[in-house]
Design a protein around this motif. Structure first.
Motif, mmCIF file in Angstrom:
data_model
loop_
_atom_site.group_PDB
_atom_site.id
_atom_site.type_symbol
_atom_site.label_atom_id
_atom_site.label_comp_id
_atom_site.label_asym_id
_atom_site.label_seq_id
_atom_site.Cartn_x
_atom_site.Cartn_y
_atom_site.Cartn_z
ATOM 1 N N PRO A 1 0.830 -1.205 0.000
ATOM 2 C CA PRO A 1 0.000 0.000 0.000
ATOM 3 C C PRO A 1 0.870 1.264 0.000
ATOM 4 C CG PRO A 1 -0.902 -1.622 1.492
ATOM 5 C CD PRO A 1 0.425 -2.164 1.034
ATOM 6 N N GLY A 2 0.509 2.222 -0.864
ATOM 7 C CA GLY A 2 1.260 3.479 -0.929
ATOM 8 C C GLY A 2 2.385 3.469 -1.947
ATOM 9 N N SER A 3 2.607 2.322 -2.581
ATOM 10 C CA SER A 3 3.703 2.285 -3.556
ATOM 11 C C SER A 3 3.158 2.193 -4.982
ATOM 12 C CB SER A 3 4.660 1.125 -3.254
ATOM 13 O OG SER A 3 3.979 -0.107 -3.362
ATOM 14 N N ILE A 4 4.046 2.451 -5.941
ATOM 15 C CA ILE A 4 3.649 2.445 -7.349
ATOM 16 C C ILE A 4 4.767 1.832 -8.187
ATOM 17 C CG2 ILE A 4 4.524 4.806 -7.816
ATOM 18 C CD1 ILE A 4 1.897 5.109 -9.589
ATOM 19 N N TYR A 5 4.369 1.126 -9.250
ATOM 20 C CA TYR A 5 5.336 0.529 -10.176
ATOM 21 C C TYR A 5 5.065 1.108 -11.566
ATOM 22 C CZ TYR A 5 7.025 -2.928 -13.528
ATOM 23 O OH TYR A 5 7.610 -3.521 -14.614
ATOM 24 N N TYR A 6 6.098 1.636 -12.211
ATOM 25 C CA TYR A 6 5.965 2.142 -13.583
ATOM 26 C C TYR A 6 6.211 0.957 -14.522
ATOM 27 C CZ TYR A 6 6.471 7.102 -12.165
ATOM 28 O OH TYR A 6 6.313 8.346 -11.632
ATOM 29 N N ASP A 7 5.202 0.577 -15.296
ATOM 30 C CA ASP A 7 5.380 -0.606 -16.136
ATOM 31 C C ASP A 7 6.476 -0.382 -17.178
ATOM 32 O OD1 ASP A 7 4.689 -3.291 -16.925
ATOM 33 O OD2 ASP A 7 3.952 -2.388 -18.778
ATOM 34 N N GLU A 8 7.267 -1.449 -17.385
ATOM 35 C CA GLU A 8 8.384 -1.317 -18.325
ATOM 36 C C GLU A 8 7.987 -1.613 -19.770
ATOM 37 O OE1 GLU A 8 11.258 -4.855 -17.894
ATOM 38 O OE2 GLU A 8 9.914 -5.088 -16.179
ATOM 39 N N TYR A 9 6.776 -2.126 -19.989
ATOM 40 C CA TYR A 9 6.375 -2.510 -21.348
ATOM 41 C C TYR A 9 5.386 -1.522 -21.978
ATOM 42 C CZ TYR A 9 8.381 -6.842 -19.667
ATOM 43 O OH TYR A 9 9.236 -7.761 -19.134
ATOM 44 N N PRO B 1 9.402 -6.901 -27.843
ATOM 45 C CA PRO B 1 10.507 -7.868 -27.866
ATOM 46 C C PRO B 1 11.043 -8.263 -26.493
ATOM 47 C CG PRO B 1 11.164 -5.750 -28.831
ATOM 48 C CD PRO B 1 9.696 -5.704 -28.652
ATOM 49 N N THR B 2 10.942 -7.349 -25.506
ATOM 50 C CA THR B 2 11.539 -7.685 -24.206
ATOM 51 C C THR B 2 10.584 -8.490 -23.309
ATOM 52 O OG1 THR B 2 10.803 -5.534 -23.388
ATOM 53 C CG2 THR B 2 13.099 -5.687 -24.152
ATOM 54 N N TRP B 3 9.335 -8.654 -23.760
ATOM 55 C CA TRP B 3 8.398 -9.477 -22.966
ATOM 56 C C TRP B 3 8.905 -10.913 -23.011
ATOM 57 C CZ3 TRP B 3 4.199 -8.397 -19.936
ATOM 58 C CH2 TRP B 3 3.404 -9.486 -19.554
ATOM 59 N N PRO B 4 9.190 -11.530 -21.836
ATOM 60 C CA PRO B 4 9.904 -12.813 -21.883
ATOM 61 C C PRO B 4 9.079 -14.031 -22.319
ATOM 62 C CG PRO B 4 9.588 -12.077 -19.603
ATOM 63 C CD PRO B 4 9.048 -10.988 -20.488
ATOM 64 N N ARG B 5 7.794 -14.086 -21.936
ATOM 65 C CA ARG B 5 7.058 -15.335 -22.216
ATOM 66 C C ARG B 5 6.471 -15.311 -23.631
ATOM 67 N NH1 ARG B 5 5.980 -18.857 -18.494
ATOM 68 N NH2 ARG B 5 5.758 -17.349 -16.794
ATOM 69 N N ARG B 6 6.954 -16.217 -24.472
ATOM 70 C CA ARG B 6 6.524 -16.226 -25.871
ATOM 71 C C ARG B 6 5.632 -17.436 -26.143
ATOM 72 N NH1 ARG B 6 8.129 -11.028 -26.788
ATOM 73 N NH2 ARG B 6 7.357 -11.399 -28.897
ATOM 74 N N GLY B 7 5.271 -17.648 -27.409
ATOM 75 C CA GLY B 7 4.379 -18.750 -27.781
ATOM 76 C C GLY B 7 5.025 -20.117 -27.582
ATOM 77 N N ILE B 8 4.220 -21.164 -27.784
ATOM 78 C CA ILE B 8 4.695 -22.531 -27.544
ATOM 79 C C ILE B 8 5.209 -23.126 -28.863
ATOM 80 C CG2 ILE B 8 3.989 -24.834 -26.745
ATOM 81 C CD1 ILE B 8 1.832 -23.402 -25.048
ATOM 82 N N ALA B 9 6.523 -23.297 -28.955
ATOM 83 C CA ALA B 9 7.145 -23.756 -30.210
ATOM 84 C C ALA B 9 6.639 -25.143 -30.606
ATOM 85 C CB ALA B 9 8.661 -23.754 -30.066
#
Ligand code: SAM
Length: 324
Positions: free
Chosen positions: A46-54, A275-283
């Motif tokens: 509570p009281g904190s904030i995160y600036y999304d990186e994406y 591109p930096t989003w780590p979880r990609r599709g299922i090969a």
């Protein structure tokens, strides 16, 4: 499509709505209300904030925060929207020259986000030539869409069409369309609190398979219809499902379709899809079909984005972009 999550959400995601405010002013107000900035959403308290990186202008706050009673929310200056649900408009990234189709639009979270992109790209002007055609089949849901887009300040930028997208959107009449967002009905298996779709016996398993098969052929039809728009160049397809049947396998069916090939549609590479989003599709899903070409399967899987419910900070999700 319950993008505001529920009590079980690990993060409350809020997006600044540039249609209703000046972004730097609201950032300052958020910093006053949430003075402690954290480096990762899993450190929120509570009281904190995160600036999304994406996603630009997206912030995470602790789920216990009563943001709905705050003026910023009441005045439509911030909108509650799960991070995964913000990825499609971010990937499509329409500008002031675009005419966009939102094929399955209600309740309108992504419609208002598309409008936000256009207005931000247009700077001081009111969106220039841009237009968003938002389609919704269910009249009751179209009313919600109308309310949400007007409350968010979309004005004449959004034109609502009530009816079946695959019938209403006649390609000849939408020659000016340059881009589309297709977010059709899905199993919703990525949303918290949905009854588990996992089966405990053969008959339930069969029911689930039948349902997924109906959904995936519908999803295929809607994306293919969007692809038939003569001047469309970019299409984002998304679901809030974790099932490959509605995700990678719909993509595979589209890539194998003769009309889709003739029209020249291909998957956008990872470099253009967060591109930096780590979880990609299922090969492995692609390998089932293109088995002799593993590098190609790897690239196709890399083109897709996936999110797991909770583990990735919000709802389970899938998104991919086609271009030509
Ligand atoms: N994009 C929305 C958002 O972000 O708020 C959520 C869309 S929801 C997953 C899918 C919507 O598509 C539902 O409101 C459903 O009624 C609508 N729909 C289903 N089939 C449709 C069709 N053939 N034409 C237009 N809308 C359709």
């Amino acid at each position: 499509d319950q993008d505001d999550g529920d009590d079980a959400t690990p993060v409350r995601w809020i997006r600044i709505n540039p249609l209703k405010c000046d972004i730097p002013v609201v950032v300052e107000q958020l910093n006053k209300k949430f003075p402690h900035r954290v480096d990762h959403w899993d450190q929120l308290s509570p009281g904190s904030i995160y600036y999304d990186e994406y996603v630009p202008n997206l912030f995470g706050i602790h789920p216990s925060e009563k943001i709905t009673s705050h003026d910023l929310y009441k005045q439509g200056k911030v909108i509650i929207q799960d991070r995964a649900s913000c990825l499609p408009a971010h990937i499509l990234n329409p500008g002031k020259e675009d005419v966009v189709m939102d094929a399955c639009a209600a309740p309108g979270n992504k419609t208002t986000h598309l409008a936000a992109h256009i207005i931000s790209a247009a700077g001081d002007s009111n969106g220039g030539q841009a237009q968003i055609h938002a389609f919704e089949k269910e009249p009751a849901r179209a009313k919600v869409l109308q309310k949400m887009t007007s409350q968010a300040g979309c004005g004449s930028l959004v034109k609502i069409h009530v009816g079946d997208f695959t019938r209403l959107a006649v390609p000849d009449q939408f020659e000016d369309v340059t881009a589309a967002l297709v977010d059709p009905s899905c199993s919703g298996s990525g949303i918290f609190g949905r009854k588990s779709l996992e089966s405990s016996n053969d008959s339930q398993d069969q029911k689930l398979q039948d349902r997924l098969s109906k959904l995936s052929s519908f999803q295929f039809q809607v994306v293919k219809h969007a692809m038939s728009m003569p001047n469309a160049r970019k299409i984002v397809y998304s679901t809030c499902s974790v099932h490959a049947e509605e995700n990678e396998r719909v993509v595979i069916d589209l890539l194998l379709d003769s009309k889709v090939k003739e029209w020249g549609w291909q998957l956008s590479p990872r470099s253009e899809v967060v591109p930096t989003w780590p979880r990609r599709g299922i090969a492995e899903e692609f390998e089932e079909v293109f088995r002799d070409d593993k590098p190609k399967c790897q690239l196709l899987a890399e083109s897709c984005i996936r999110a797991l419910p909770r583990e990735d900070g919000g709802i389970g999700f899938f998104a991919v972009c086609f271009q030509r």
